[in-house]
Design an enzyme around this catalytic site. Sequence first.
Site, PDB file in Angstrom:
ATOM      1  N   GLN A  33      -3.963  -1.445   9.991  1.00 37.58           N
ATOM      2  CA  GLN A  33      -3.953  -2.753   9.325  1.00 37.58           C
ATOM      3  C   GLN A  33      -4.570  -3.803  10.257  1.00 37.58           C
ATOM      4  OE1 GLN A  33      -3.014  -3.394   6.098  1.00 37.58           O
ATOM      5  NE2 GLN A  33      -3.803  -5.460   6.497  1.00 37.58           N
TER       6      GLN A  33
ATOM      7  N   ASP B  38     -10.278   3.345   4.903  1.00 40.68           N
ATOM      8  CA  ASP B  38     -10.703   1.941   4.762  1.00 40.68           C
ATOM      9  C   ASP B  38     -12.230   1.832   4.775  1.00 40.68           C
ATOM     10  OD1 ASP B  38      -8.655   0.170   4.319  1.00 40.68           O
ATOM     11  OD2 ASP B  38      -8.071   0.045   6.422  1.00 40.68           O
TER      12      ASP B  38
ATOM     13  N   LYS C 275       0.843  -1.205   0.000  1.00 42.16           N
ATOM     14  CA  LYS C 275       0.000   0.000   0.000  1.00 42.16           C
ATOM     15  C   LYS C 275       0.881   1.258   0.000  1.00 42.16           C
ATOM     16  CE  LYS C 275      -3.723  -2.412   2.404  1.00 42.16           C
ATOM     17  NZ  LYS C 275      -4.366  -2.697   3.692  1.00 42.16           N
TER      18      LYS C 275
END
Length: 432
Positions: free
Chosen positions: A230, A253, A186
Amino acid sequence: MTPMGTTTTIIASARLQAYRATLETKLKHPRCMKISCTQETNTKGGKPASRSNLTQNFSSERNLGTLAVISDITWKRFSYEKKRYYHSLSGVRDLLKRVRMVHSSKNQSSQKGEVILACDRFVRTDTKDSLSKMAKLIDGKQIASDIRSELREQIVKWIQQGHRAPQLTAILIGDDPASNTYVANKMKAATDVGIVSKTERYSSDITEEQLLRRIEELNLDDAVDGILVQLPVPDHINERKVCNSVSCGKDVDGFNERNIGRLCLDMNTLIPCTPLGVQELIKRCQIETFGKNVVVVGRSKNVGMPIAMLLHADGRNDTCAMDATVTICHRFTPPSELARFCKSADIVITATGVPGLITADMIKEGAAVIDVGITRVVDPVTGKNKLVGDVDYDEARKVAGHITPVPGGVGPMTVAMLMKNTFIAAKNLAKK
Ligand code: NAD
């Protein structure tokens, strides 16, 4: 570009006929009230084409390719009437450019075939595949790379307008190798598109309180546009609390419960990256969803559920959803029912992590198959690790119309959508 041969031209011609039929239906649709964007396509230039003008024009074989592409886009403009639909607009412009190029080409014999290639830019088909009726591979890598190029250009312009570069901060807890790799990918993608990225690493004994405090600091930091934690987090930390602690505007997200709620109400929001990637794949490959039957296999809150939301909801609202009829299957759907639902679906989207769950006999001929699942298995032949999806890919390919490979399908789209969300977050925060 693929060389033009007789076979391609014949196939192209058949596709044009199919487009003609679809176009006829669409032009009769009550939502298609007026056509204004065909200006770009009206080769005689000047005024926007009227509906009758279009109808007349498309009886001419020469214009059919252009009209097929353009009217499809036009129709979607009318059916959705929302600006956000156009995040793929530069892709559309690219198509237009290529179609115009073809029209100005002196080589008339290759015209039809090339128009079709312009339509099918994002799906890989070779002549051998077309003849053996193999599914078209949805090239997630290529589409993601295109999205990243578009973003790169947009970010350069954004900075030229006097803004600072967007900034993404990732929080990585513990030393799970898979999480490490995901975050590294990412961050690499962020740098590639011009987003400043930063990874904060914490040992797995960080307390929930310490983590929440750090997230709050990042929420208040004007230099940070996007925050991603994460997942999974260690067991002693409440994952939901953590997701909710990321402020809605920086929640790239899309896991904050308020953002999920807004998605469920079809409101403008940051949408989870994998579902957004699936939606974008479908749009860019021009797979029809309006009124179609879709089966989503898997109902997780981060993947299956939001995919189903984006597929079934009303495209006229902010999320630009896709107006399909959606059935959701899950671990308690009896296998015979799962097979029955899948077999009647025009699009099967699977996100379970169960390799080989979707077999060729469960797929309707010509259906689109989107495989979100990723599982690491040991290859019995080589003894090495490899990634597989939920679909029996080799067999399903012989039945489906479109199919995503694993890897190289949905995976790259997830990362591209994270970049896109970060840029959206940066623009929203700059407005404030
Ligand atoms: P999850 O474990 O949270 O959910 C799995 C879902 O599959 C559940 O809803 C469950 O009911 C359903 N399921 C399990 N067995 C089933 C069966 N036999 N029949 C029907 N449904 C069944 O997992 P998740 O987070 O939703 O992820 C699903 C898969 O997608 C995983 O393989 C994951 O690695 C992958 N994934 C890929 C990406 C990507 O970028 N490509 C992103 C996220 C997740």
